[in-house]
Design a protein around this motif. Structure first.
Motif, short mmCIF file in Angstrom:
data_model
loop_
_atom_site.label_atom_id
_atom_site.label_comp_id
_atom_site.label_asym_id
_atom_site.label_seq_id
_atom_site.Cartn_x
_atom_site.Cartn_y
_atom_site.Cartn_z
N PRO A 81 0.82 -1.22 0.00
CA PRO A 81 0.00 0.00 0.00
C PRO A 81 0.85 1.26 0.00
CG PRO A 81 -0.82 -1.58 1.61
CD PRO A 81 0.52 -2.09 1.15
N LEU A 82 0.37 2.28 -0.71
CA LEU A 82 1.06 3.57 -0.82
C LEU A 82 0.14 4.67 -0.33
CD1 LEU A 82 2.47 3.08 -4.44
CD2 LEU A 82 3.81 2.96 -2.32
N SER A 83 0.63 5.48 0.59
CA SER A 83 -0.15 6.63 1.06
C SER A 83 0.32 7.87 0.30
CB SER A 83 0.03 6.83 2.57
OG SER A 83 1.39 7.00 2.88
N LEU A 84 -0.25 8.06 -0.88
CA LEU A 84 0.18 9.15 -1.76
C LEU A 84 -0.81 10.31 -1.75
CD1 LEU A 84 1.36 7.12 -4.88
CD2 LEU A 84 2.77 8.02 -3.02
N SER A 85 -0.28 11.52 -1.78
CA SER A 85 -1.13 12.71 -1.88
C SER A 85 -1.64 12.90 -3.29
CB SER A 85 -0.33 13.95 -1.46
OG SER A 85 0.15 13.82 -0.16
N ASP A 138 5.62 16.04 -4.85
CA ASP A 138 4.61 15.33 -4.06
C ASP A 138 5.17 15.16 -2.65
OD1 ASP A 138 2.93 13.50 -2.80
OD2 ASP A 138 2.66 12.27 -4.58
N THR A 139 4.53 15.73 -1.67
CA THR A 139 5.05 15.69 -0.29
C THR A 139 4.73 14.40 0.45
OG1 THR A 139 3.05 16.80 0.51
CG2 THR A 139 4.95 18.19 -0.08
N ALA A 178 3.12 10.85 10.07
CA ALA A 178 1.88 10.42 10.74
C ALA A 178 0.88 9.84 9.75
CB ALA A 178 1.27 11.59 11.50
N ARG A 179 0.93 10.28 8.50
CA ARG A 179 -0.03 9.78 7.52
C ARG A 179 0.52 8.64 6.68
NH1 ARG A 179 0.69 13.04 2.55
NH2 ARG A 179 2.23 14.67 2.93
N ALA A 180 1.70 8.17 7.03
CA ALA A 180 2.31 7.05 6.29
C ALA A 180 1.82 5.72 6.85
CB ALA A 180 3.83 7.13 6.39
#
Length: 445
Positions: free
Chosen positions: A9-13, A44-45, A81-83
């Protein structure tokens, strides 16, 4: 949530970043140049994007690498924190690398291999660190932890193969490499591992034939992988006495792909050294290489790199060799704790020995390299790569003309020739030692 090609899984903005992120993951484990594509989405942050960009900057292996990587690590950590949990550990491992704590980085990559065994970018990076500190069992252990969950991925078998080979488990190494190649013919790391096996086992003609046969697949690779596999081809050519062809491989395939890159530079330096040790005239090739090595006098990224920069500069007769040696002496006591012993106990004496050899001081070479060789594995590199330092040491023993030194060289060279009977290089060197010992015609058949 998006995933990479391995199902992580990737937590991408930004969903548009998925392809570039996947290029990094799959490009990294396949040794392909497309890994750099992640830099195109550096805006992309997303924490994992920033961590992958940081890793790419660190792979430059230059004095500027840490400074260039730090902003990316800082951005990754600020958004951690959002990773995902997998991403968090990868970010922590890259941060440890940037901070110089290689031992911590390895621990984190090992944990990742057990908890997220399809994070093969983490596996590849963990093996890279283990390789650079001479932890061959660690290279194998981290690969085996991922093997069951990633058995469908050819590249993991190639990574396992190299871990086996560096642990001298040749049968297992060959089996893993051949499994990888059966799954995907274009698997350059598995080619590399099998080339190592064949070199170590003295299967020189077979090794040369194999590497030539698969060389048509070495396209789209990063410069290290393509030049290093051709470097292995050149080793077979040197040992088999194909001097002209070996020089041509150096000129067209090993040196000149990315002349500013550390790995291309050390590949060229070690190959030129091997040419000369085998009695092959390299002409003015040291001078062109030294023009690029002269920029490396205060890098100190890895002791394994510095030693080859130093030898190249010294063989070219460049004053920067003295500058680099002085800087190595000064840097070693202040190196990061996890690598300080390798700098102080191995790199420093080896550096003095290498400069001495390059300048014809055989006694100095014997003294410095003699101190370093028993612990040489601590500076990293493969067995085949570190062999150049032993070759330099043996050359100093022979050229010293001292009977005790010749006696020591005879024992080493004859054992090597026994293991590689096809090697014309070893045959010539062993014959020269026997002549010097008054034993012409003995031992070499």
């Amino acid at each position: 949530m998006h995933t990479d090609s391995l199902g992580n899984p990737l937590s991408l903005s930004d969903a548009a970043s998925v392809r570039a992120v996947d290029d990094f993951v799959m490009g990294f484990i396949s040794c392909e140049a497309r890994a750099v594509n992640v830099l195109s989405v550096a805006q992309d942050t997303s924490p994992i994007v920033q961590a992958y960009c940081a890793a790419l900057h660190m792979f430059a292996e230059s004095r500027d690498a840490v400074a260039n990587a730090r902003p990316f690590v800082a951005r990754a950590q600020s958004g951690v924190a959002r990773a995902t949990p997998r991403e968090k550990r990868f970010i922590a491992a890259v941060a440890a690398w940037v901070a110089g704590d290689i031992a911590q980085a390895i621990r984190l990559h090992e944990e990742q291999a057990h908890e997220f065994p399809r994070d093969l970018a983490s596996l590849k990076l963990g093996q890279y660190h283990c390789f650079n500190v001479g932890d061959c069992p660690g290279m194998l252990r981290i690969a085996l932890a991922t093997l069951q969950a990633s058995a469908d991925v050819s590249y993991v078998h190639g990574m396992a193969a190299f871990g086996y080979e560096q642990c001298h488990l040749m049968r297992e190494a060959e089996a893993s490499a051949r499994r990888a190649i059966a799954m995907r013919r274009k698997e350059p790391w598995a080619h590399h591992a099998l080339g190592h096996v064949m070199l170590t086992e003295g299967r020189l003609s077979e090794g040369l034939g194999f590497m030539r046969e698969v060389s048509d697949t070495w396209t789209g690779l990063n410069s290290f992988m393509v030049t290093h596999n051709w470097w292995h081809v050149a080793l077979f050519l040197i040992d088999l006495g194909h001097d002209t062809e070996a020089l041509a491989v150096y000129d067209t395939q090993v040196w000149g792909v990315v002349k500013a890159y550390s790995q291309d530079q050390i590949g060229a330096a070690s190959l030129l050294a091997r040419f000369e040790l085998a009695g092959i005239d390299v002409g003015d090739r040291w001078q062109d290489l030294a023009d690029h090595l002269a920029q490396r006098t205060d890098d100190h990224v890895l002791p394994f790199l510095d030693l080859q920069y130093l030898y190249g500069l010294a063989r070219a007769g460049r004053p920067e060799a003295d500058t680099l040696l002085h800087n190595i002496d000064a840097h070693a006591p202040h190196a990061p704790g996890s690598t300080r012993a390798a700098w102080e106990r191995v790199c420093v004496p080896a550096a003095h020995g290498l400069r001495a050899h390059a300048r014809g001081d055989h006694a100095g070479a014997i003294e410095g390299l003699g101190l370093a060789l028993p612990r040489l594995i601590e500076i990293g590199g493969s067995h085949a790569q570190r062999d150049v330092f032993e070759q330099v040491y043996l050359d100093a023993l022979v050229r010293s003309g001292i009977e005790a030194a010749l006696t020591g060289a005879q024992g080493v060279l004859q054992r090597q020739l026994n293991g590689q009977p096809e090697s014309l290089r070893l045959r010539r060197q062993t014959e020269a030692v026997y002549r010097a010992l008054g034993l012409s015609g003995v031992g070499v058949h």
